[in-house]
Design a protein around this motif. Sequence first.
Motif, PDB file in Angstrom:
ATOM      1  N   GLY A 284      27.662-107.105 -36.472  1.00  0.00           N
ATOM      2  CA  GLY A 284      26.222-107.500 -36.428  1.00  0.00           C
ATOM      3  C   GLY A 284      25.610-106.483 -37.461  1.00  0.00           C
ATOM      4  O   GLY A 284      26.328-105.872 -38.335  1.00  0.00           O
ATOM      5  N   LEU A 285      24.285-106.303 -37.232  1.00  0.00           N
ATOM      6  CA  LEU A 285      23.616-105.730 -38.307  1.00  0.00           C
ATOM      7  C   LEU A 285      23.834-104.224 -38.275  1.00  0.00           C
ATOM      8  O   LEU A 285      24.022-103.767 -39.528  1.00  0.00           O
ATOM      9  N   TYR A 286      24.245-103.735 -36.845  1.00  0.00           N
ATOM     10  CA  TYR A 286      24.434-102.208 -37.048  1.00  0.00           C
ATOM     11  C   TYR A 286      25.803-101.911 -37.980  1.00  0.00           C
ATOM     12  O   TYR A 286      26.014-101.221 -38.898  1.00  0.00           O
ATOM     13  N   GLY A 287      26.674-102.771 -38.029  1.00  0.00           N
ATOM     14  CA  GLY A 287      27.935-102.878 -38.690  1.00  0.00           C
ATOM     15  C   GLY A 287      27.579-102.974 -40.259  1.00  0.00           C
ATOM     16  O   GLY A 287      28.135-102.396 -41.174  1.00  0.00           O
ATOM     17  N   ASP A 288      26.635-103.842 -40.465  1.00  0.00           N
ATOM     18  CA  ASP A 288      26.530-104.016 -42.006  1.00  0.00           C
ATOM     19  C   ASP A 288      25.697-102.834 -42.426  1.00  0.00           C
ATOM     20  O   ASP A 288      26.095-102.314 -43.568  1.00  0.00           O
ATOM     21  N   VAL A 289      24.880-102.170 -41.575  1.00  0.00           N
ATOM     22  CA  VAL A 289      24.178-100.786 -42.114  1.00  0.00           C
ATOM     23  C   VAL A 289      25.188-100.019 -42.401  1.00  0.00           C
ATOM     24  O   VAL A 289      25.049 -99.148 -43.331  1.00  0.00           O
TER      25      VAL A 289
ATOM     26  N   THR B  54      29.663-108.237 -41.555  1.00  0.00           N
ATOM     27  CA  THR B  54      30.614-107.539 -40.689  1.00  0.00           C
ATOM     28  C   THR B  54      30.888-108.370 -39.311  1.00  0.00           C
ATOM     29  O   THR B  54      29.854-109.040 -38.939  1.00  0.00           O
ATOM     30  N   GLU B  55      31.753-107.957 -38.456  1.00  0.00           N
ATOM     31  CA  GLU B  55      31.921-108.746 -37.282  1.00  0.00           C
ATOM     32  C   GLU B  55      31.103-107.897 -36.170  1.00  0.00           C
ATOM     33  O   GLU B  55      30.991-108.557 -34.681  1.00  0.00           O
TER      34      GLU B  55
ATOM     35  N   GLY C  48      34.892-103.580 -35.749  1.00  0.00           N
ATOM     36  CA  GLY C  48      33.935-104.554 -36.293  1.00  0.00           C
ATOM     37  C   GLY C  48      33.450-104.289 -37.692  1.00  0.00           C
ATOM     38  O   GLY C  48      32.987-105.110 -38.248  1.00  0.00           O
ATOM     39  N   PHE C  49      33.567-103.062 -38.084  1.00  0.00           N
ATOM     40  CA  PHE C  49      33.265-102.605 -39.536  1.00  0.00           C
ATOM     41  C   PHE C  49      34.204-101.829 -39.924  1.00  0.00           C
ATOM     42  O   PHE C  49      34.977-101.087 -39.264  1.00  0.00           O
TER      43      PHE C  49
ATOM     44  N   GLY D 259      21.304-100.271 -27.876  1.00  0.00           N
ATOM     45  CA  GLY D 259      22.150-101.357 -27.656  1.00  0.00           C
ATOM     46  C   GLY D 259      22.927-101.440 -29.016  1.00  0.00           C
ATOM     47  O   GLY D 259      23.430-100.890 -29.354  1.00  0.00           O
ATOM     48  N   GLU D 260      23.023-102.729 -29.081  1.00  0.00           N
ATOM     49  CA  GLU D 260      23.668-103.433 -30.426  1.00  0.00           C
ATOM     50  C   GLU D 260      23.197-102.665 -31.796  1.00  0.00           C
ATOM     51  O   GLU D 260      23.735-103.060 -32.598  1.00  0.00           O
ATOM     52  N   HIS D 261      21.899-102.242 -31.725  1.00  0.00           N
ATOM     53  CA  HIS D 261      21.253-101.583 -32.864  1.00  0.00           C
ATOM     54  C   HIS D 261      21.595-100.093 -32.710  1.00  0.00           C
ATOM     55  O   HIS D 261      20.987 -99.307 -33.761  1.00  0.00           O
ATOM     56  N   ALA D 262      22.538 -99.719 -32.074  1.00  0.00           N
ATOM     57  CA  ALA D 262      22.629 -98.283 -32.023  1.00  0.00           C
ATOM     58  C   ALA D 262      24.294 -97.944 -32.085  1.00  0.00           C
ATOM     59  O   ALA D 262      25.112 -99.061 -32.335  1.00  0.00           O
ATOM     60  N   GLY D 263      24.716 -96.688 -32.579  1.00  0.00           N
ATOM     61  CA  GLY D 263      25.883 -96.177 -32.999  1.00  0.00           C
ATOM     62  C   GLY D 263      26.850 -96.343 -31.625  1.00  0.00           C
ATOM     63  O   GLY D 263      26.439 -96.480 -30.343  1.00  0.00           O
ATOM     64  N   ASP D 264      27.935 -95.760 -31.825  1.00  0.00           N
ATOM     65  CA  ASP D 264      28.900 -95.575 -30.934  1.00  0.00           C
ATOM     66  C   ASP D 264      29.401 -94.200 -30.809  1.00  0.00           C
ATOM     67  O   ASP D 264      29.758 -93.530 -31.851  1.00  0.00           O
ATOM     68  N   ALA D 265      29.376 -93.573 -29.656  1.00  0.00           N
ATOM     69  CA  ALA D 265      29.849 -92.131 -29.568  1.00  0.00           C
ATOM     70  C   ALA D 265      31.199 -92.176 -29.318  1.00  0.00           C
ATOM     71  O   ALA D 265      31.993 -90.761 -29.100  1.00  0.00           O
TER      72      ALA D 265
END
Length: 490
Positions: free
Chosen positions: A235-240, A232-233, A50-51, A279-285
């Motif tokens: 959301g805000l986390y991808g933008d960041v 980005t697809e 998504g980013f 959640g959606e404002h957090a990263g991915d391990a």
Amino acid sequence: MRRLVLLSLVGFHLAISAGSAAAADRLPNIVLIVADDMGYGDMSSQGAKGFSTPNLDKLGEEGTRLTSFYVAQPVCTASRAAFLSGCYPNRVSLQGALNHTSKNGIHPDEYLLPEMLKDKGYATAGLGKWHLGTVMEFWPTRNGFDEWFGTPYSNDNTKYHPVLADEMPPFPLYEGESVIELDPDQSQFTKRITDKAVSFIERNQDRPFFLYVPHIMPHVPIFASLQFRGKTEHGLYGDVLEELDWSVGQILAAIDRLKLTDDTIVIFFSDNGPWPSYGEHAGDAGPLREGKLTTFEGGVRVPCIMRWPGHIPAGRVCDEPVMAIDLLPTLTKIVGGTLPTKKIDGLDISDVLLKPDGQTPHEALFFYAGTELQAIRQGKWKLHFAHPYITVAGEPGKGGKPSNWGQNKAQSITQSGIEGIASRHGGRVEQLELSLFDLSVDPGETTNVAAQHPDIVARMKKLAGPIRKDLGDSLTGVKGSGVREAGWVK
């Protein structure tokens, strides 16, 4: 006339030779970029969706991606204390995360990475989040940095805190030792830090420099500038993350433009894993278990890339287990600096970085959460002692709120312990039994194979004895004899 021409040619060749010798003798610049709460899976090269992170991917192609690179503790202050001092954070008594009420910080007697480099003649600058003490006795400019621009602690310790906003004072932004703004626009942090970084490189291109960029993002609350918002697809986390990647690109472009690429070591990693409760404002391990605040792989194994053309192999993926505490002794060796006189825990990993077949010098890596020795990695094996840990409570949070948003609004910031952390930032506390995992086939730490390998368990248990004696372990009630005091003010 002919004699003048010959003299001119001789002078020209001498000047060229002198210039070449000077270039060869130049100490390498060092650029250390640290993301805040970025997940192992938050680079395109490690599965981001998504980013995209083209600049980090390019950095990896030109250098080495270390896929078993660890931080010493899965939380901000402890992690920073470790990689700047070369010590497990328990040795320097800085576990957890400091806040605006904290009166402790890194002890002035600790000899940090920027101090070593400054003593070698480096220009030094820090830009971003410090988090090793809020009072001037512990400030970056008192610890080897010529220049400092940034914040003293995390950006959730502000009016944006999801639970404790009413308790928070205005968030200070510093230039040097002076507050220049209160509650600055957080959407501009990444851009402002990047502009300062490029300026520092330009101003110091003719001398060796150390540029430390501990980014404020993507720690919650997350913000992206208008240029990147909604792009980005993910959301805000991808933008960041795309803005963070842009920042890396701007710094690398400045190095390239000034023809400093071959003379510059670039290191990128995250201070710990992502914060799943948000959640959606957090990263991915990625394939790893859990995240920040836990000693599972998702909390302590982080994305890492190192580049030094002509020295660190390009396009390599290295899975040797190493830790951020190794940076200080390794860079000290590379630049010919002086190691701290006090005991450190990091080891020189220059063989791992510079040789295609270099092996980790560590017999084992030890993982504390606070004062609890919770896990050990040796080779492909990861042993967890029985310990409590935080996991997501119910559904992950949304919109910057943690997973248990609304249930514990009255909890004070002074509430201590794992239960207090869980209540303030979402999550529930669970208990893990003694567990052994084979990370070569199970990086997600899903299958406990302790019963099948009692010999491995027994061997790794023995490794815990000396480290407990040295650094202590509140799980077993052992007080460490090698622990040094943090700095304190009344």
